[in-house]
Design a protein around this motif. Structure first.
Motif, short mmCIF file in Angstrom:
data_model
loop_
_atom_site.label_atom_id
_atom_site.label_comp_id
_atom_site.label_asym_id
_atom_site.label_seq_id
_atom_site.Cartn_x
_atom_site.Cartn_y
_atom_site.Cartn_z
N VAL A 1 0.87 -1.18 0.00
CA VAL A 1 0.00 0.00 0.00
C VAL A 1 0.90 1.22 0.00
CG1 VAL A 1 -1.72 1.32 1.29
CG2 VAL A 1 -1.92 -1.17 1.12
N LEU A 2 0.50 2.23 -0.76
CA LEU A 2 1.37 3.37 -1.03
C LEU A 2 0.95 4.61 -0.25
CD1 LEU A 2 1.45 2.83 -4.89
CD2 LEU A 2 3.09 1.99 -3.20
N SER A 3 1.86 5.54 -0.09
CA SER A 3 1.62 6.80 0.59
C SER A 3 0.83 7.75 -0.30
CB SER A 3 2.95 7.44 1.00
OG SER A 3 3.71 7.76 -0.17
N ASN A 4 0.59 8.96 0.18
CA ASN A 4 -0.13 9.96 -0.59
C ASN A 4 0.51 10.16 -1.96
OD1 ASN A 4 -1.76 10.31 1.61
ND2 ASN A 4 -0.79 12.19 2.30
N GLY B 1 3.26 7.65 -3.66
CA GLY B 1 4.68 7.94 -3.61
C GLY B 1 5.57 6.77 -3.25
N CYS B 2 5.38 6.20 -2.05
CA CYS B 2 6.27 5.15 -1.60
C CYS B 2 5.51 4.12 -0.76
CB CYS B 2 7.44 5.73 -0.80
SG CYS B 2 6.94 6.64 0.67
N VAL B 3 6.16 3.01 -0.47
CA VAL B 3 5.53 1.90 0.25
C VAL B 3 5.40 2.24 1.73
CG1 VAL B 3 5.81 -0.51 0.94
CG2 VAL B 3 6.41 0.21 -1.39
N ARG C 1 7.87 -0.52 -9.22
CA ARG C 1 6.59 -0.97 -9.78
C ARG C 1 6.74 -2.05 -10.84
NH1 ARG C 1 1.47 2.75 -11.80
NH2 ARG C 1 0.08 0.99 -12.27
N ARG C 2 7.58 -1.82 -11.82
CA ARG C 2 7.67 -2.76 -12.94
C ARG C 2 8.10 -4.14 -12.46
NH1 ARG C 2 10.82 -0.82 -18.19
NH2 ARG C 2 9.06 0.64 -18.08
N ALA C 3 9.15 -4.21 -11.66
CA ALA C 3 9.64 -5.51 -11.19
C ALA C 3 8.65 -6.17 -10.24
CB ALA C 3 11.00 -5.34 -10.50
N ILE D 1 11.12 -6.06 -1.01
CA ILE D 1 10.53 -4.72 -0.99
C ILE D 1 10.77 -4.08 0.36
CG2 ILE D 1 8.41 -3.39 -1.26
CD1 ILE D 1 9.39 -4.76 -3.82
N LYS D 2 11.37 -2.91 0.37
CA LYS D 2 11.68 -2.19 1.61
C LYS D 2 10.59 -1.18 1.93
CE LYS D 2 15.75 -4.20 1.85
NZ LYS D 2 16.02 -5.23 2.87
N MET D 3 10.39 -0.95 3.22
CA MET D 3 9.47 0.11 3.64
C MET D 3 10.03 1.45 3.17
SD MET D 3 6.58 0.38 5.21
CE MET D 3 6.37 -0.89 6.45
N GLY D 4 9.17 2.26 2.55
CA GLY D 4 9.60 3.56 2.05
C GLY D 4 10.14 3.52 0.64
N ALA D 5 10.14 2.35 -0.01
CA ALA D 5 10.66 2.24 -1.38
C ALA D 5 9.78 3.05 -2.34
CB ALA D 5 10.70 0.78 -1.81
#
Length: 425
Positions: free
Chosen positions: A33-36, A39-41, A63-65, A53-57
């Motif tokens: 789930v993404l931020s406003n 933007g990021c995870v 996205r593509r991968a 997948i890292k928090m804040g990525a």
């Protein structure tokens, strides 16, 4: 059994879990789930973690991968998450003597004096939340809030072995857990503080529990001293039945697109005032000042930068959306400058007080009873039919400047026209 017993009930990857409740097919699919503005995870499932997948990525980078690996991304659906949180907390409250809602996805419960086996009770709480809401949780139980938080960490860290519930009211189990838990996993100890503690050879939760509390207080602060005492089993933090009213209320959003003209910025500021005033009335407060500010993006070297704010005094303490909007828009007129690409606006309500806590001036104007009735009707309609059902005329229903949420899910529990429909064959 210790004199005090606390439990921490924490939802697993809460935002992602909310999305899965209404899509059973996603049960084993990697989800973020993404931020406003996408933007990021900000939330990720265990399957997403396994993909690295890292928090804040940043979403545009992964996205593509991520999608090629079968992952699914969602924009933040705060209306859905807020409603599901209320359902979870209602279930917990029905099963425990006292509850402190700590955040949208976790709560502390007081279990002192409970005669039932604590491990069994934790499993019953977890099972009922899952059955009623579909949200998986972890339950940690201990003689202090810090130890309950640590037990919850263990419940999630070793979920298969523990079944999602860990009780460390027994001293022998507590000692084992403290010995294997890195100090950075202790509640309130982040990476920077952990690095300083490592320099003192404090590397585990057990090391912190055995550290000299006077030294901790002198070299750090009283908060870390209390944390160490709580790890020893000495309660220093009580359960807060209700959060105190906020002293400031802020509504701040990045625009979905850069705005150059004043008109759409006026719409955005009016919308933010309306939301801030909802929060203000919800805690029974009034405000005496409002600050409005706007700014451009601050990280693009090719764009001219501009940031400015205006502070405005209300003629009397008020919670009336109409009055506060009028003043905020007057302030916006003062600070707006053409020729810039604005990315964000902020509305801040200041000098808050509860009704009856201020002395009214006999000769000064004051908010009318009619105004209070109008605001009460506004809130009642929106609480029943959904936020934004009734709103100021200056706030559009579908603004072009709204947050970019291209991957948002349906509002399954808060919008009548988006409820799931079951059709018989």
């Amino acid at each position: 059994m210790p004199d005090r017993v606390f439990a921490l009930i924490d939802c697993n990857a809460f935002y992602c879990s909310c999305e899965r409740v209404f899509r059973p097919a996603l049960a084993r699919i990697p989800i973020v789930v993404l931020s406003n503005n996408d933007g990021c995870v900000v939330s990720r499932t265990a399957e997403a973690k396994a993909l690295g997948i890292k928090m804040g990525a940043p979403w545009f980078q992964i996205r593509r991968a991520f999608e090629a690996a079968g992952g699914v991304g969602f924009s933040s659906n705060y209306a859905l998450y807020g409603d599901m949180s209320e359902r979870v907390m209602t279930v917990i409250e029905s099963m425990v003597p006292a509850l402190e809602v700590y955040s949208i996805d976790e709560a502390f419960a007081e279990l002192t004096g409970v005669l039932q086996n604590l491990d069994s009770m934790g499993r019953e709480i977890r099972a009922k939340i899952l059955a009623v809401t579909g949200i998986p949780t972890g339950v940690g139980i201990g003689p202090t809030k810090t130890l309950a938080k640590l037990a919850n960490y263990a419940a999630k860290r070793w979920q298969k072995q523990t079944g999602g519930v860990v009780d460390i009211t027994d001293s022998s189990r507590r000692i084992k857990l403290l010995a294997v838990t890195p100090v950075e996993e202790v509640w309130g100890v982040g990476a920077r503080l952990a690095a300083r503690l490592h320099d003192m050879n404090i590397k585990t939760a057990a090391d912190l529990a055995h550290a000299d509390t006077a030294t901790l207080r002198a070299r750090f602060n009283v908060v870390l001293e209390r944390t160490a005492r709580e790890l020893q089993g000495i309660p220093c933090a009580e359960l807060d039945d209700a959060a105190p009213p906020k002293q400031e209320i802020c509504c701040s959003r990045m625009f979905g697109v850069r705005l150059h003209e004043l008109a759409p910025i006026r719409e955005a500021v009016a919308a933010y005032v309306a939301r801030a005033c909802e929060k203000l009335r919800a805690q029974g407060s009034v405000c005496k000042r409002v600050r409005v500010s706007i700014r451009t993006g601050m990280f693009n070297p090719d764009e001219p930068r501009f940031a400015r704010g205006a502070l405005l005094e209300l003629p009397y303490p008020s919670d009336d959306t109409r009055l506060i909007t009028r003043l905020a828009l007057e302030g916006l007129e003062q600070i707006y400058r053409p020729g810039f690409a604005f990315s964000k606006a902020e509305v801040l309500l200041l000098d808050l007080c509860q009704r009856g806590e201020f002395t009214e001036d006999l000769f000064a104007p004051m908010q009318s009873a009619d105004s209070q009735k109008v605001m009460a009707v506004l809130d009642a309609i929106n609480n029943r039919w959904g936020r934004g059902t009734l709103r100021p005329g200056s706030v559009p229903a579908s603004p072009g400047w709204g947050m970019k949420r291209e991957l948002i899910s349906r509002s399954y529990t808060t919008q009548v026209d988006q409820l799931l429909v079951v059709r018989a064959r």
